[in-house]
Design an enzyme around this catalytic site. Structure first.
Site, short mmCIF file in Angstrom:
data_model
loop_
_atom_site.label_atom_id
_atom_site.label_comp_id
_atom_site.label_asym_id
_atom_site.label_seq_id
_atom_site.Cartn_x
_atom_site.Cartn_y
_atom_site.Cartn_z
CG ASP A 84 -1.86 1.14 1.31
OD1 ASP A 84 -2.38 1.55 0.26
OD2 ASP A 84 -2.11 1.64 2.43
CD GLU A 136 -3.67 8.55 -3.93
OE1 GLU A 136 -3.01 9.48 -3.45
OE2 GLU A 136 -4.14 7.61 -3.26
#
Length: 291
Positions: A84, A136
């Site tokens: 992550d 992202e």
């Protein structure tokens, strides 16, 4: 059972119109809690180890990864391993080589062209191992990333970014932000639906700790698939530890207070996994919160 892949878990959730919980590991006790929670809920889970977590453990990715993988392989439900928020490109590449089935490369703080170039490099390396890549998209040309206050992902820019990078999932900015300790985020459900229609890959919500139950389920129905949670579960763990130490101030054996913390995380993580799977309706959720 053997480790499953994040690709499989995310695509299954998308196919079913539900969400899949992606829950963050901080140390062995939280990894144990999240796997037990998945088993208690009868739902799969994505175990996430972040760049910040790796830094906490001395910058070494392997030890906690191997421990989490061993727990996952002993589980009776599907569990995958995910890296992550890796802003360090080298860390994302290392996780691919170590056997993670998915990585999130976070170039959201970079200018558009640099984010695309770096994400492409991660995707190219990941393709050699069939590793699922999440990325992202931040504020174009900005420095505050995708979850600064007020930032929203533009559907056309999201579409262009996915086409330019070849990523498998996209984390989007729709009103949540990281490290919220109150569940007061206001999500733009209409924007989520527009992004779902514009982007040909599953959508990911970061900062889900700040989202209440009803809004979270509405967001999943609008198009969110992968739901990241860390702070909310850490709060449950820490509250139980504080309560135990308050009642037992002379205790020095950390197992005595880590145990209640772990159990509190199991209880809440299991509830969230059912919530995201739309296996827990609003009245069930309310009853669980007051039980």
């Amino acid at each position: 059972m053997p480790l499953v892949t994040t690709r499989y878990l995310v695509h299954e959730a998308a196919r079913q119109g539900t969400g899949i919980g992606a829950l963050n590991v901080l140390h062995l006790e939280t990894a144990e809690a999240l796997v037990r929670a998945a088993e208690r809920a009868g739902q799969p889970v994505i175990l996430q180890i972040s760049q910040n977590c790796v830094a906490f453990h001395g910058g070494h990715l392997e030890p906690l990864t191997h421990a989490a993988a061993a727990l996952a392989e002993s589980a009776t439900v599907g569990v995958s391993l995910h890296l992550d928020h890796a802003e360090d490109e080298a860390l994302a590449l290392a996780a691919v080589d170590l056997g993670y089935s998915s990585v999130m490369y976070d170039g959201a703080r970079l200018p558009w062209d640099e984010n695309i170039a770096a994400t492409r490099r991660v995707v190219a390396h990941a393709r050699t191992r069939d590793v699922f890549v999440e990325a992202e998209l931040g504020e174009i040309g900005g420095k505050d990333g995708a979850h600064a206050p007020g930032v929203r992902t533009d559907p056309q820019e999201a579409k262009d970014f996915v086409a330019s990078t070849g990523v498998d999932a996209l984390a989007v900015a729709v009103g949540s932000s990281h490290a919220m300790t109150t569940r007061s985020a206001v999500l733009d459900l209409e924007l989520i639906a527009r992004l779902r229609d514009a982007v040909p890959v599953p959508l990911v919500l970061h900062g889900s700790s700040g989202v209440d139950d009803a809004t979270m389920q509405a967001a999943i129905r609008a198009g969110i698939v992968k739901v990241n949670v860390s702070t909310h579960l850490n709060s449950a763990f820490t509250a139980a530890v504080r309560e135990y130490l308050g009642a037992n101030p002379a205790v020095v054996d950390s197992r005595k207070y880590m145990g209640p913390g772990r159990e509190a995380m199991i209880t809440e993580a299991a509830r969230l996994l059912r919530l995201f799977a739309l296996d827990l309706d609003d009245s069930d959720a309310a009853a669980a919160r007051t039980a």
